[in-house]
Design a protein around this motif. Structure first.
Motif, PDB file in Angstrom:
ATOM      1  N   LYS A 112       0.896  -1.111  -0.556  1.00 57.66           N
ATOM      2  CA  LYS A 112      -0.221   0.019   0.009  1.00 57.66           C
ATOM      3  C   LYS A 112       0.600   1.808  -0.395  1.00 57.66           C
ATOM      4  CE  LYS A 112      -4.084   1.961   1.280  1.00 57.66           C
ATOM      5  NZ  LYS A 112      -3.697   2.738   0.796  1.00 57.66           N
ATOM      6  N   THR A 113       0.261   2.977  -0.586  1.00 60.19           N
ATOM      7  CA  THR A 113       0.451   3.490  -1.045  1.00 60.19           C
ATOM      8  C   THR A 113       0.293   4.766   0.062  1.00 60.19           C
ATOM      9  OG1 THR A 113       0.403   4.042  -2.401  1.00 60.19           O
ATOM     10  CG2 THR A 113       2.195   3.705  -2.293  1.00 60.19           C
ATOM     11  N   GLY A 114       0.248   5.203   0.789  1.00 64.04           N
ATOM     12  CA  GLY A 114      -0.639   6.159   0.924  1.00 64.04           C
ATOM     13  C   GLY A 114      -0.857   5.661   2.817  1.00 64.04           C
ATOM     14  N   LEU A 115      -1.938   6.768   3.291  1.00 65.75           N
ATOM     15  CA  LEU A 115      -2.538   6.248   4.653  1.00 65.75           C
ATOM     16  C   LEU A 115      -3.123   4.504   4.696  1.00 65.75           C
ATOM     17  CD1 LEU A 115      -5.444   7.989   5.277  1.00 65.75           C
ATOM     18  CD2 LEU A 115      -3.151   8.592   5.480  1.00 65.75           C
ATOM     19  N   PRO A 116      -1.297   4.145   5.625  1.00 64.44           N
ATOM     20  CA  PRO A 116      -1.374   2.619   5.569  1.00 64.44           C
ATOM     21  C   PRO A 116      -2.591   1.920   6.227  1.00 64.44           C
ATOM     22  CG  PRO A 116      -0.472   3.857   7.951  1.00 64.44           C
ATOM     23  CD  PRO A 116      -1.335   4.786   6.891  1.00 64.44           C
ATOM     24  N   VAL A 117      -3.926   1.479   5.070  1.00 66.09           N
ATOM     25  CA  VAL A 117      -5.619   0.789   6.422  1.00 66.09           C
ATOM     26  C   VAL A 117      -5.692  -0.281   5.368  1.00 66.09           C
ATOM     27  CG1 VAL A 117      -6.178   3.309   7.037  1.00 66.09           C
ATOM     28  CG2 VAL A 117      -6.445   2.992   4.468  1.00 66.09           C
ATOM     29  N   LEU A 118      -7.097  -0.956   5.734  1.00 69.92           N
ATOM     30  CA  LEU A 118      -6.823  -1.909   4.702  1.00 69.92           C
ATOM     31  C   LEU A 118      -7.936  -1.518   3.889  1.00 69.92           C
ATOM     32  CD1 LEU A 118      -6.656  -4.718   7.963  1.00 69.92           C
ATOM     33  CD2 LEU A 118      -5.210  -4.159   5.868  1.00 69.92           C
ATOM     34  N   SER A 119      -8.817  -0.380   4.105  1.00 66.87           N
ATOM     35  CA  SER A 119     -10.348  -0.598   3.672  1.00 66.87           C
ATOM     36  C   SER A 119      -9.798   1.289   2.953  1.00 66.87           C
ATOM     37  CB  SER A 119     -10.968  -0.414   4.877  1.00 66.87           C
ATOM     38  OG  SER A 119     -12.998   0.513   3.710  1.00 66.87           O
ATOM     39  N   GLU A 120     -10.206   0.759   1.303  1.00 65.75           N
ATOM     40  CA  GLU A 120      -9.945   2.002   0.789  1.00 65.75           C
ATOM     41  C   GLU A 120     -10.914   3.418   1.254  1.00 65.75           C
ATOM     42  OE1 GLU A 120      -7.390   3.482  -1.361  1.00 65.75           O
ATOM     43  OE2 GLU A 120      -6.637   0.976  -1.608  1.00 65.75           O
ATOM     44  N   GLU A 121     -11.765   3.350   1.623  1.00 63.00           N
ATOM     45  CA  GLU A 121     -13.292   3.329   2.111  1.00 63.00           C
ATOM     46  C   GLU A 121     -12.895   4.749   3.412  1.00 63.00           C
ATOM     47  OE1 GLU A 121     -15.779   5.013   0.698  1.00 63.00           O
ATOM     48  OE2 GLU A 121     -16.424   5.891   2.602  1.00 63.00           O
TER      49      GLU A 121
END
Lengths: 368, 368, 368, 368
Positions: A182-191
Motif C-alpha cells: 500500500k502507498t498512502g495511508l496505512p489502512v485495509l479499507s480504501e473507503e
C-alpha cells in the motif's frame, strides 16, 4: 536504564530535535547478517515528514549514517551505531514559546530545571522516533529472514474505523501482504482511508488535531517466546510502544474488550489438526501467560491528538510565571498516526528480536 | 532480565504455585527504613484467597517470612528477601488436566517442553502475585512516608461501572481516603459494589467468570519523575502491570479515549495559582513526555475473565495430542478483580519507587 | 544492580550471616536440565565450615533448600530459588564488638548508618559465599555436560607455593582430574600441601592468619565466548571473583608478570595442526581481546589474610567514638583459602555460563 | 549488556578502528552540569597518538564531536552522545595480515566468523579507548566538583619502577597534584621517567615492546560508596579497567602482596582524631567489604606489552589455514602505558560516578 532497553538485543537512543543529530546504538546483533540498506531507507521513508499535505512541512532527508558495526553490507557483530543529522531545524519557531499544553514542556521543566533543550520538543520530539524506526527496521529484516511478518494499520482515527485485523491467521497474512504494498495511508479499507484523510483535513483546517488507534499484527512468531514473570511479551512490547510520544494506551487481543466479557466467550478453544495445535479464535492476541502461543500477536495502541494546535490555548509562561494565551504557528502534524504506524512496527520488531535472542542466542539471528 | 525488574530499586520474583514457596528479593532499599509489618500483613490480606464466598476456596495463610534485610524492624540496606510457603496446594486437582483454554498451559508447553511445573498454573499462577504484593507493599510504605498515596478500585466489572476517579486532585484524595477505609469490594459507589457482587455471583452460578477494569490513582507524586526515552512512567508501570496474570490492556488518563478526541479538547490547559502551576483537567493522567507533571497519575488495566471455568470447553490433551472436552473442578475465582486491586496498587508502588530512587538516590528513601 | 549479576543467566544473592537464611535466585536456566543434587551437596561440602581443625568451628549443615524452579530432578525453566538456613549463629560472640580492622565494619557503618546487621559480618560475611557456591555449582553441572571443566588450587599460601597449572592443555587436564579426586587441601603437590598446613597451623597458634593466591583453570571452553567491549571474559569473571570477601587482586595468564615482559616473549605464537589452530604457549590465559580463544582459561586471585585474628589490635569503638584495643575470641578461619577454592570455581562457572548463554541462548544449556 | 556498562550512570561504547567513527552515549547525567570542553580536550590529548617519538605515528585529531545532551555548555539531562571521526585510518596497512599473535584476531575470527572488521584491530583497537576516555573525562569533571581527585602514574615499566603512591593521604594529594602539572611521562620520579623512556626506546629499536603497571589513586571519595554483594568498588572498577585492551591484572591496596602477608601486619588499624576515624595504614586501598571507607582508593593494573611488534613471529594465515611468519610494519606503540594512564583514570571516574549516583541520585551530580 533510561535510554537503553533490551536484554538479548539492546538499543540505546540519543538526540534532541534541534541538536546536531539523533541516533542510536543497537547491540547484541550477530556478525554476518546482511543488511538491505535500500529496504531500510524505504522503511524509514514511511515516517519521514515533509512528504504530504497532511503532515508537518519540516523537511528532513533522514539520511541514515552508519557509524559502526557494518562492513561490506554485513553486520560485524559489534555495536551498530548510526545517526541522522538534523538539517531542517528552525529553532526560532520555538524561541520564547510558553509551555505548550499536552506537551512535555512543563514536566520537563520540573525535571531538568530549565537546562532542557526545549527547541522543537528536544528529547521529547517525534523526531526521536527516527532512530527507533531505524533500529526496529534492522530488527525487522532479521525477523523476516526467520519467517516473521509485522505490519501496522490505522485501526481508528477519530470517528473513522478501518477493517480490523482478522483473528484468522491465513486471512491476516493476506491483510499484512496488502498493507505492505500500500502507498498512502496505512489502512485495509480504501473507503476508511478516504474518510480518515477527510477527518485529518477537517481538523487541520480548524487548526486542530485528531487522535486514533494503531493496530499491529505479527505472524510467523514461534510459540514459547517471552520471559515471564516480568519480561512477558506484553510487558516488553508495551514498554517499548509507550516510549513512542503520544501513546497513552496499549492492549493485546481483545484488550479492554475483555473487561466486558465472560470467560466462556473469551477463552480461545484449543484445536488440533494434522498434529498441530491452534486456537479457534485469537482473543488472547497470540499470548498466554506472557508467552507467545504460536498464533498471531495482536497489539493496539492509542495515540493522543498532536498537542501542537493552532487554536488559542490558555497556558503559563514558565519563565515569568504568569498566565498567557498560546497561539502556535510552526510546522505540526494535525495527526501523527499515518507516520507513527511504521514506528509502532519498528518498536514491536525490536522487542520481539530481543526476546527471541534471549531464548535462542545471538547466533540464531544469522540467516544461515 | 526475566524475573528481575527495576533499576534504582529492583525486584526478583520466584516460585511456582505448588512448589515449596513463592517469594522475592527486593534490592536497592536504603538502610534505616522502618517497616510496619502489621500494615504489610493487612495489605497482603486484601489479596489472600479463601476469605469470601466470591473467591477461590484455596486457603493460604500467606504468612510473610522475611529471610534477610530487616533487623529490629528496620531495613538493613541489604537485599530484603522473603517467602510465603505454599501450604494448601492440592496438586491432585491438577493431575492429568488437559491444556486449559485461556491459560498459559499450551504456550508454556512450547517453551518448557513438558518440564514446566504445571500444577496450579506453576509460575503462571495468580499465586505469584503474592510476592509482588509484598514487595509493592513495602515500597508503598516508603512512598507514603514521602506523601504519596496510591489506591485502586474496580472501575468496571462486566457491565457494572463504579464512579470513576476524579480528575480534580482534592476530590480524588477524598476518594482514595474513603477507599482505604473500605471493607468488602474496593469500589467508590456502594450501589455499584452491590451490582458487581451480583454479577460475580451470577457468573459463578453458571460456572462462568467475568472480566473488568481496575483503576489506580496516585497523588502526591512530585513532578519530574520518569526516565525517558524508554523508562517513561507509562512504560515502567505498564511493564509491571502487564506482569499481573490476566492483564491485557493498560491506559493512562484518557487512554483509548484519546483515540476519538481532538487536540483542542484533550490538551490540559496550564493554570497558575499562588505561584503553583497545575492543569485545569488531567486528561494526561499526570504524565507528559513520560515524566510526572505533579498532577495525580491515573492508570487503568483491563483484566480478562478468569480462564478457569466449570463450563465444558473443547481443548487438546497435549500429552496424547487429541481433542478432548474439559470440565474443570477445583477452586477458582469467578472474578479476579476484587483480589487483584491491591496487586495493581503494589505494582505501581514498585515502579514509582524505582523511578524516584533513580532520580533522588537510595538515601532519599529514608524517612528522616 | 547491586546484588544481581549476569545477563544471559543472572543471579540474585541475599542474606546476612546471623539472619534467618542466606540464599539466592538463579534465573535464565532452560527447562529440562537434570540436576545432580548429590554432586551439588558434595560441591557445597567443600566450603562448609566446621570440618577441619584448620577452619572455623562454626557448624553449619548448609542444607540446600530448593524453593522453586526444580521439579522431579529437572529444572522447570523458571527462577531457581534456594536458601540455606542459618542454624549455628552465635550472635552473642559479636555483641558490642568494636569495629574490627580489615573488616567491613567501619565502611558499612558509613553506608548503613548503624542499621546494618553487623552480627557475624552480616551481608559481608564469608557465609554469603554459600549461596554463591550453590549457584555456581549448578552452573558448573551445566557446563560439564558441555565438556567444560573448572578447577581451583591453592597457588600460593604465605611463603608456600604449589605446582602451578600447566600452560599445556593435556597436562592441565590431568592436573584438574587429579585435583577433582583430591581430599584435604586443594593442591597439586602433596609436599606443598603439607607445608601449607604447617603454615596455617603456625599462624593459628599465634592467633594470626595468612593470605594467599588461588588459581583457577578452565578447559574445554569453546573459542568466541565473551562480549567486549565491556563484558570481556576477564571483566565478567573479575567482577564476580572480586565479590568473594577477601579478594584484592585478579589476574589472567601471565597477569602482573606481563608488566616485566617484552612482546616478543609474551606473545603466544599461533600454530596449526590437523586443521586446528592453537597457541604454543598460553600466556594470554585463553583470552584475547576479551574473548575466549579456545585455549584453557587461567585466572588467579589474591586473598587477604582473614582480618579476624586473636592478636590484640588497636581500633575504634564506633558507638562511643573512642580508641580501644580489640582482642577477638569467637570462631575464625586462620586461612580462608582451603574453603574459598570451591567458591572461586563456582564464581567462574557462573560467569562463563552467563557468557555462553548470551551467545548460544538459553536452549543451548540443555544436555540433549 | 555487552557494550553498555553502569547502572546509575551508564555508558554505551561503539566503533571500529577503521570504520567511520568511534564514540559513545553517556546516560544518567543530571541536567545543569557545566562542561569544561577545553579541559576535556586537554584530557583527551593525553591519550592522543602521533605526538611523541615513543608512540604510534597514527595522527588522529580526536576532535570530540558532541551529538546530543549538551546545550550552551551545560548538560541537558538527556543522553550525552558523542563521536570522534576516524580520519587517519590506513587500512591497507592491515590488508591480508595473518592473525597477529597476542591480538584478538584469532579469537575474533572464532566469534565473528570472518565478518569482523579486522582493519586496525576493529572493535579491539586501542582506538576504542578514545570514547572511553571522553566519557570518563566528563565523569571526572563532575567528581572533581565534589572534591574527588583521580590520577594515574606508571608504577612500573619493564624493570623500571616509579615512586609508588603514598598510603598517607596528605602526601598522596601532593603526588596527585604534581602529577596533574606534569608534562611528558606520567611519573612521580624524574629519574624513573628517564629510565622508562630509555627502556621504551630500547625496545622500539629492537622492534619489540614492553609492558608495565599503572597505578591509580582516588582521594576525596566519601565513605559508604559501593553496592555489594556484587557491585563492590573493586568489582565495578575492575570490570571497567579490564575492558582497556592489554590489561591482564587488577589489584587494590596491597593486592597480590596480601598473598604473602599475615593478618596482624595487613590489617589497617583504626584510629580516631578530632572525631574523625581513619586508618593508620591503607593496605586495603580504601575499600572494605566492597565499600569505600573514606581513605584513598588505590588500584593497579598490569598491561601486557603491545602485541604488535616488528620482530618476526610464527603464526597462522586463518584464511588459508597454513603456518606463516609475520613481520609487521605499520605504526605501533612500543609501549602503551604513557597513553593508557589517562584511560585508566577515565575508567575509574566512570565507575565511581556510577556508584555515587546509585547512592545519592542523579540530582546529586549537580554542582549547586
Amino acid at each position: 536504564m533510561k535510554n537503553t532497553i533490551g536484554n538479548g538485543v539492546s538499543f540505546t537512543l540519543f538526540g534532541e530535535s534541534h541538536g546536531p543529530a539523533v541516533g542510536g546504538v543497537l547491540d547484541g546483533l550477530s556478525a554476518g547478517i546482511p543488511l538491505d540498506m535500500q529496504a531500510l531507507d524505504a522503511f524509514l521513508e514511511k515516517r519521514r515528514p515533509g512528504k504530504s499535505p497532511l503532515a508537518t512541512a519540516r523537511k528532513e532527508q533522514d539520511r541514515l549514517c552508519i557509524l559502526s558495526g557494518v562492513k561490506d553490507g554485513f553486520t560485524t557483530g559489534t555495536p551498530l551505531a548510526f545517526m541522522l543529522e538534523n538539517t531542517d531545524a528552525r529553532s526560532k519557531d520555538y524561541a520564547a514559546i510558553p509551555a505548550r499544553p499536552g506537551h512535555a514542556d512543563w514536566a520537563a521543566r520540573q525535571k531538568y530545571a530549565g537546562f532542557e533543550d526545549g527547541r522543537g520538543g528536544g528529547h521529547f520530539s517525534g523526531r526521536l522516533t527516527a532512530p527507533l524506526t531505524a533500529a526496529g527496521g534492522i530488527c525487522l529484516q532479521i525477523l523476516q529472514a526467520k519467517g516473521v511478518s509485522i505490519g501496522t494499520h490505522i485501526h481508528r482515527l477519530g470517528a473513522c474505523a478501518d477493517t480490523p485485523f482478522s483473528q484468522e491467521p491465513a486471512e491476516l497474512m493476506g491483510q499484512l501482504s496488502a498493507l505492505g504494498r500500500k502507498t498512502g495511508l496505512p489502512v485495509l479499507s480504501e473507503e476508511a482511508g478516504r474518510q480518515m484523510e477527510a477527518a485529518i483535513a477537517a481538523a487541520a483546517k480548524e487548526g486542530d488535531s485528531v487522535g486514533g488507534v494503531l493496530e499491529t499484527a505479527v505472524t510467523g512468531l514461534i510459540g514459547g517466546v517471552g520471559e515471564p514473570f516480568f519480561d512477558t511479551v506484553e510487558g516488553v512490547l508495551a514498554h517499548l510502544v509507550f516510549a513512542i510520544p503520544g501513546v497513552k494506551g496499549v492492549e493485546f487481543g481483545l484488550g479492554f474488550g475483555f473487561g466486558q466479557s465472560r470467560g466462556s466467550a473469551a477463552n480461545d478453544a484449543l484445536c488440533i489438526q494434522n498434529g498441530s495445535v491452534y486456537t479457534a479464535t485469537n482473543n488472547s492476541g497470540g499470548i498466554n501467560g506472557g508467552i507467545s502461543n504460536g498464533m498471531p500477536v495482536l497489539l493496539r495502541a492509542a495515540y493522543r491528538p498532536t498537542p501542537s494546535i493552532r487554536k488559542a490555548q490558555p497556558t503559563v509562561d514558565l519563565d515569568r510565571m504568569e498566565p498567557v494565551t498560546l497561539e502556535l504557528s510552526g510546522r505540526h502534524d494535525p495527526c501523527i498516526l499515518p507516520r507513527a504506524a511504521v514506528v509502532q512496527t519498528a518498536a514491536c520488531a525490536l522487542g520481539l528480536l530481543d526476546l527471541c535472542t534471549q531464548r535462542f542466542g545471538t547466533l540464531w539471528q544469522r540467516p544461515f
